[in-house]
Each structure stands twice: as structure tokens, then as C-alpha cells.
Design an enzyme around this catalytic site. Sequence first.
Site, PDB file in Angstrom:
ATOM      1  N   VAL A  14       0.370  -1.359   0.364  1.00 54.75           N
ATOM      2  CA  VAL A  14      -0.183   0.293   0.249  1.00 54.75           C
ATOM      3  C   VAL A  14       1.012   1.280  -0.214  1.00 54.75           C
ATOM      4  CG1 VAL A  14      -1.529   1.309   0.830  1.00 54.75           C
ATOM      5  CG2 VAL A  14      -2.100  -1.000   0.757  1.00 54.75           C
ATOM      6  N   LYS A 203     -13.942  -4.320  10.288  1.00 54.15           N
ATOM      7  CA  LYS A 203     -14.102  -3.302   9.076  1.00 54.15           C
ATOM      8  C   LYS A 203     -15.881  -2.871   9.614  1.00 54.15           C
ATOM      9  CE  LYS A 203     -11.016  -4.988   5.804  1.00 54.15           C
ATOM     10  NZ  LYS A 203     -11.025  -6.119   4.725  1.00 54.15           N
TER      11      LYS A 203
HETATM   12  N1  HSE Z   1      -7.095  -9.429   3.695  1.00 54.49           N
HETATM   13  C1  HSE Z   1      -8.272  -8.658   3.417  1.00 54.49           C
HETATM   14  C2  HSE Z   1      -9.182  -9.713   2.421  1.00 54.49           C
HETATM   15  C3  HSE Z   1      -8.223  -7.485   2.276  1.00 54.49           C
HETATM   16  O1  HSE Z   1      -8.762 -10.333   2.316  1.00 54.49           O
HETATM   17  O2  HSE Z   1      -9.915  -8.455   2.312  1.00 54.49           O
HETATM   18  C4  HSE Z   1      -7.049  -6.114   3.353  1.00 54.49           C
HETATM   19  O3  HSE Z   1      -7.995  -5.925   4.562  1.00 54.49           O
END
Ligand code: HSE
Length: 431
Positions: A14, A203
Site C-alpha cells: 500500500v 471493518k
Molecule cells: N485481507 C483482506 C481481505 C484485505 O482479504 O479482504 C485487507 O483488509
Amino acid sequence: MKPVKVGVCGLGTVGSGTVNVLRRNADILSSRTGRNIQVAQIAARRPNPSCDTADIPVTPDIFEVANNPEIDILVELIGGYDVAKKLVLTAIKNGKHVVTANKALIAEHGNEIFSAAREKNVVVAYEAGVAGGIPAIKALREGLVGNRINWLAGIINGTGNFILTEMKDKGSPFADVLKQAQDLGYAEADPTFDVEGIDAAHKLVILAANAFGTPLAFDKTYTEGISKVTPQDLQYAQELGYRIKHLGIARRTEQGVELRVHPTLIPESHLLASVDGVMNSVLIDGDAVGQTLYYGAGAGSEPTASAVVADIADIARLIDTPQVAVPPVAPLKDGREVPVLSITDVHAACYLRMSAKDRPGVLMRVTEILGQNGINIDALLQKEGQESGGAVDIVLLTHDIRESLLSAALKEIEALDDIIGSVAHIRVEHL
Ligand code: HSE
């Protein structure tokens, strides 16, 4: 006007994408924000061949960036908890704005970080932490700001979505597809965060805090991964007109907020059902707008950089206005204590799969228990078992039921001599 100076900590996937996008699109960003945005320092332990850092000072010490008086915005892309938290708090203490893609840090330590940011009147922005390139936080904060958000649901882990998609398409078991995901570089060597739903829960709590104005509540989120979903479940769901997706769901109810991550049956005709592979999608229901749906890459170098750069641009637009005009990009100023509901209090329809001995009266005994517990059956399939030995798979869809009642019924069913092993149980959402 003098340029806005950015210090990028971490030059991995990133970080390199962020530096590349900032340099490549410098003219666009300058005309859109009215400011030149300059990468003034990078902290990285080693060069990244996919990133041209010519003319940019590079240090191995991330704290040099946090303490550099020239830097306006520190971009934290090192990941992890302890060092990242110390870095972010140091930057805030020094009056710098912070942009991060670190969902784990924000979900688990965000309340403390936002409180420090409010004291110093600086921004902590984290769009890239949720669903990569999808501007989901901005949708909640800006486009949907006039709405009371009722609920949101998202496919917010690309690795898990890839695994379920492959299992459905190829009929392969979880372990085989996980290995494939690791070989393709989607899943980490330790895939726990992705496949057990922890990454999605990080998230989800960030989305929920922005949607409902409540504190981040990671420790109260119900989290269930995809490792117990079988190719048979995906097949049976399909026969019943559903797909199984790993969803994060946040819902405001009279009693409190539901925060849950788990495999979920959704109708195959729903748009979310066709979000396949590593793609992410977030569905938001607001009282004024109704439903809006966002789709895109949830990970990857430049998709994630797109979100990092958007946060940098937001700060650049506001940086020289009086500081009171710079809202901390934090989910709440007036965080109310809204209870997070226990999963046992959630109402949902359910898919049940059990292996039963093939003998008279089994179905009657199972449905009797469900009936006695007030559970209404919506659909039923009986299948020859996968293995010889006279076992059959019984698959049921129930109407909405309080989870605690369902658990009690499942215990009774599992205690029947007719039933082999435990009953698989996947929630159903009609969205
Ligand atoms: N590992 C996460 C995914 C991406 O597979 O969506 C980064 O948050």
C-alpha cells in the site's frame, strides 16, 4: 501556497501504491485540492522495486517522520498494533494529521486515538482500512450524512469471498481452496484473521461507528468465520435459491445495535449474491435514500492507495483553514452508550443441515422439536448422504427466530439418537 507535506511510513504494497499515485496524479490532485501535495519523507526498512523514490528522503526510522516538524500529514502504513499506535499517537502529539489503512489499529484502539486527535484538533482518517478502494466511510460521512442509517451489510473480506466463490464454483472443500488462496497471495500464511472473520469484524465496527455514531465496539462484535462451511452447504443453499456469503452486518434496533460477522444465506437474486472472487461490496440502508450499494476492490496496492490518497486530499483542502473548521475524521464526538446486542438476542431466519440415520419417524421427531420451540419451517430438503451407511442429510430453512430459542432447539435435536454429530446452522438475511 506552500505544499502540503506528507510523510509515508511503510513502503510495502500500500505504501508503494500511495507514493506512486501521489506522484503520478500530482497535477490532478493539485488542481482538485488547490494545493501541491508533496511526499516529503518516507520511512522504510528497505527499498521497494515497484516504487520510484528518487528525490524523496528515505529514513529507516518511522519516528523520524512523526517528529519531523516539516511533515503535515503522517501516513501510517506499517500495520500491526503496538508500534503503529505509538507512531500515530506521537504524530498526533506533534500536531500532525494522520492517515492510516490500519483497520485493526482503529477498530481496537480507535477510541483512544480519536480522543487524542480531538484534544490536538487534528484529523485521523482511515478510509483505506475499510473495503480498500471503496469509499464507504465517505459515503456514510458525506453522501449519506442526511440519513438515519438503519443497517448496513457488506462483503468486506476479499479472501473469504474468494474462498466461498471457489468452493461454490468448483465444489472443492475449504482446506483445498484456502491453500489455493495462499498460493495466489490472497491469504496470509496465518489465514486466521481473514477466514475466522476477525478482519471483517475490524471493518464492520468502523463502519458501524460511522453509521450510528457509537463508540468502536470490536470486543462486543459476534464473529464467526467460514471454515465450517462445506461445499454441500453451498450446493444446498443454491438448490433453495440462495448463495452463502460471509457478511458483516450492523443494524440499529430499538434494543441496541447488532454487530455480527458470519456466513449468511442471501437470495441468489440479490445484487450482493453476485459479488464474487476477491471483490468487496457494502450495502447501506438509510431512512431517506433507501438502499445504496458500493462495489470494488477491497485490497491491492493502488485500489487501497486510492483511498489513502483521498484522505490526504481531504486534509490538504482544509489544512490552512482555521483549525476549528477541520473536523476530526472520527466516528463520533458525542458517542452515546448504545448497547451492542448479544447474538442470543438477534432474530434471524436460519438454514439448518443435519445428518440423520435413515429410519422411520426421524423427520417427525426433528420437526416436532422445532415446533415445540416455536420455530416455523419455511423450506425442507432431504438428501441421500454423502457417505454410505444409511445416513441422509436433512436441510431446513426456518422463519425468523430468536437465536436463544434456536440454540435450545438445536441442543434437543443433537441429543436425538437419530442425529449424527452436530447440526450446521447458517443465518439467512433477505436484506
Ligand atoms: N485481507 C483482506 C481481505 C484485505 O482479504 O479482504 C485487507 O483488509
